[in-house]
Design a protein around this motif. Structure first.
Motif, PDB file in Angstrom:
ATOM      1  N   LYS A   2       7.315   4.661   1.776  1.00  0.00           N
ATOM      2  CA  LYS A   2       5.960   4.300   2.187  1.00  0.00           C
ATOM      3  C   LYS A   2       4.864   5.013   1.393  1.00  0.00           C
ATOM      4  O   LYS A   2       3.900   4.395   0.964  1.00  0.00           O
ATOM      5  CB  LYS A   2       5.767   4.608   3.674  1.00  0.00           C
ATOM      6  CG  LYS A   2       6.660   3.811   4.607  1.00  0.00           C
ATOM      7  CD  LYS A   2       6.409   4.211   6.064  1.00  0.00           C
ATOM      8  CE  LYS A   2       7.307   3.437   7.010  1.00  0.00           C
ATOM      9  NZ  LYS A   2       7.074   3.832   8.430  1.00  0.00           N
ATOM     10  N   ARG A   3       5.020   6.336   1.216  1.00  0.00           N
ATOM     11  CA  ARG A   3       3.899   7.112   0.661  1.00  0.00           C
ATOM     12  C   ARG A   3       4.219   7.872  -0.615  1.00  0.00           C
ATOM     13  O   ARG A   3       3.339   8.134  -1.411  1.00  0.00           O
ATOM     14  CB  ARG A   3       3.405   8.119   1.708  1.00  0.00           C
ATOM     15  CG  ARG A   3       2.790   7.493   2.945  1.00  0.00           C
ATOM     16  CD  ARG A   3       2.696   8.522   4.058  1.00  0.00           C
ATOM     17  NE  ARG A   3       4.045   8.981   4.444  1.00  0.00           N
ATOM     18  CZ  ARG A   3       4.299  10.073   5.150  1.00  0.00           C
ATOM     19  NH1 ARG A   3       3.301  10.847   5.532  1.00  0.00           N
ATOM     20  NH2 ARG A   3       5.535  10.417   5.454  1.00  0.00           N
TER      21      ARG A   3
ATOM     22  N   ILE B 134       1.598   4.059  -3.636  1.00  0.00           N
ATOM     23  CA  ILE B 134       1.553   3.510  -2.275  1.00  0.00           C
ATOM     24  C   ILE B 134       1.604   1.988  -2.290  1.00  0.00           C
ATOM     25  O   ILE B 134       2.210   1.355  -1.427  1.00  0.00           O
ATOM     26  CB  ILE B 134       0.311   4.040  -1.514  1.00  0.00           C
ATOM     27  CG1 ILE B 134       0.446   3.711  -0.020  1.00  0.00           C
ATOM     28  CG2 ILE B 134      -0.976   3.477  -2.095  1.00  0.00           C
ATOM     29  CD1 ILE B 134      -0.605   4.414   0.841  1.00  0.00           C
TER      30      ILE B 134
END
Length: 320
Positions: A281-282, A309
């Motif tokens: 996700k990040r 991202i």
């Protein structure tokens, strides 16, 4: 000596334009501009003009684009121009018939502190080698590449996170100022050319800067974190560095890394070099021999460069 010498300028890319513009703005008489012939580029193979040509045309400077520098036609044109000084910035090697024609000499601007980093890619190589200092040098051209007597130098530090594109742009402007100072120094007689052998660097200590090859752009994750990081920033934005990363199903994904940063923690010992660590996700990190490279921007094959991202927003589920 003439206070306003006739100058013939040789150059091709944007790096050279800054020096040409500095000479024009300083009021020097640019009797001619020599640049590379137009080349076919792009899918349509339309002819592309060099940055120096575009500048010369915009400022109505006499322009020359010889296919062969030693052609009798060009040599005659050059003789007719009667240059007092010739200035070379980011151009091909000149034959003696050309560099010897100016009575006050022909000098080159090089983006390193000679005699270190002689060659085609001094900016890239200095960063790739982890240097913290570089600069620009003007020197008289002779029969060998980047070996002539040094006229002037300007030193500049390299920031620990600076990439090749950023350093290129800084040295481009520092170099332009040095070119003007060098012309003034030659005309006034205040410069004493100094052979490179007198700079106290043994031949065995000279670091070379050969052109970048495809093998230079491939990452070896078995190397240490700092070496990999320097490779990434030394080849950013062009030509960039590439690697294959494995997805959850073990299939490879070819990516070009844009920007990154070094990271390290105790968990590194749990991973093999080249192994991907991500939450999907990040963040996305890749293990080296002694730490991690955290990817900030990357470009999958046939896609655009994107923030990590945004990449994980579309590809994250393929990793976890």
């Amino acid at each position: 000596m003439k206070l306003f010498p006739r100058i013939v300028f040789y150059g091709t890319p944007d790096f050279a334009v800054a020096s040409l513009d500095a000479l024009v703005e300083a009021g020097f008489q640019v009797a001619g501009v020599v640049t590379a012939p137009d080349k076919a580029a792009g899918r349509g193979q339309a002819l592309s003009q060099s940055a120096v040509k575009r500048y010369a045309l915009a400022h109505q400077l006499p322009l020359y684009q010889p296919e062969r520098l030693k052609s009798p036609e060009f040599l005659l044109e050059l003789t007719t121009l009667k240059p007092d000084i010739q200035v070379v910035v980011a151009f091909r090697m000149l034959p003696k018939e050309i560099w010897s024609i100016a009575p006050l000499g022909t000098f080159n601007l090089h983006a390193s502190l000679l005699p270190q980093y002689r060659g085609a890619a001094p900016i890239n190589r200095a960063i790739m080698e982890g240097e913290t200092e570089t600069g620009v040098t003007t020197f008289f051209i002779n029969e060998s590449i980047d070996t002539g007597a040094i006229l002037m130098q300007e030193t500049s530090s390299i920031a620990s996170d600076e990439n090749a594109g950023e350093l290129h742009d800084r040295l481009m402007h520092i170099g332009a100022e040095l070119v003007v100072k060098t012309v003034h120094g030659i005309v006034s007689g205040s410069i004493s050319p100094k052979p490179q052998a007198l700079f106290g660097v043994k031949a065995s200590q000279i670091k070379m800067a050969p052109k970048i090859h495809k093998s230079d752009t491939l990452i070896d994750w078995d190397r240490d974190t700092k070496t990999v990081y320097n490779q990434i920033r030394g080849l950013n934005p062009y030509p960039g560095v590439y690697t294959l990363i494995k997805l959850k199903d073990k299939s490879p994904l070819d990516i070009k890394i844009g920007s990154a940063r070094m990271a390290s923690d105790a968990s590194q010992k749990q991973f093999l070099p080249g192994e991907v660590i991500t939450d999907g996700k990040r963040f996305l990190k890749i293990a080296t021999s002694d730490g991690f490279i955290e990817i900030m921007t990357l470009q999958p094959a046939s896609k655009k460069m994107m923030k990590i991202i945004d990449f994980l927003n579309g590809w994250g589920t393929l990793f976890v």
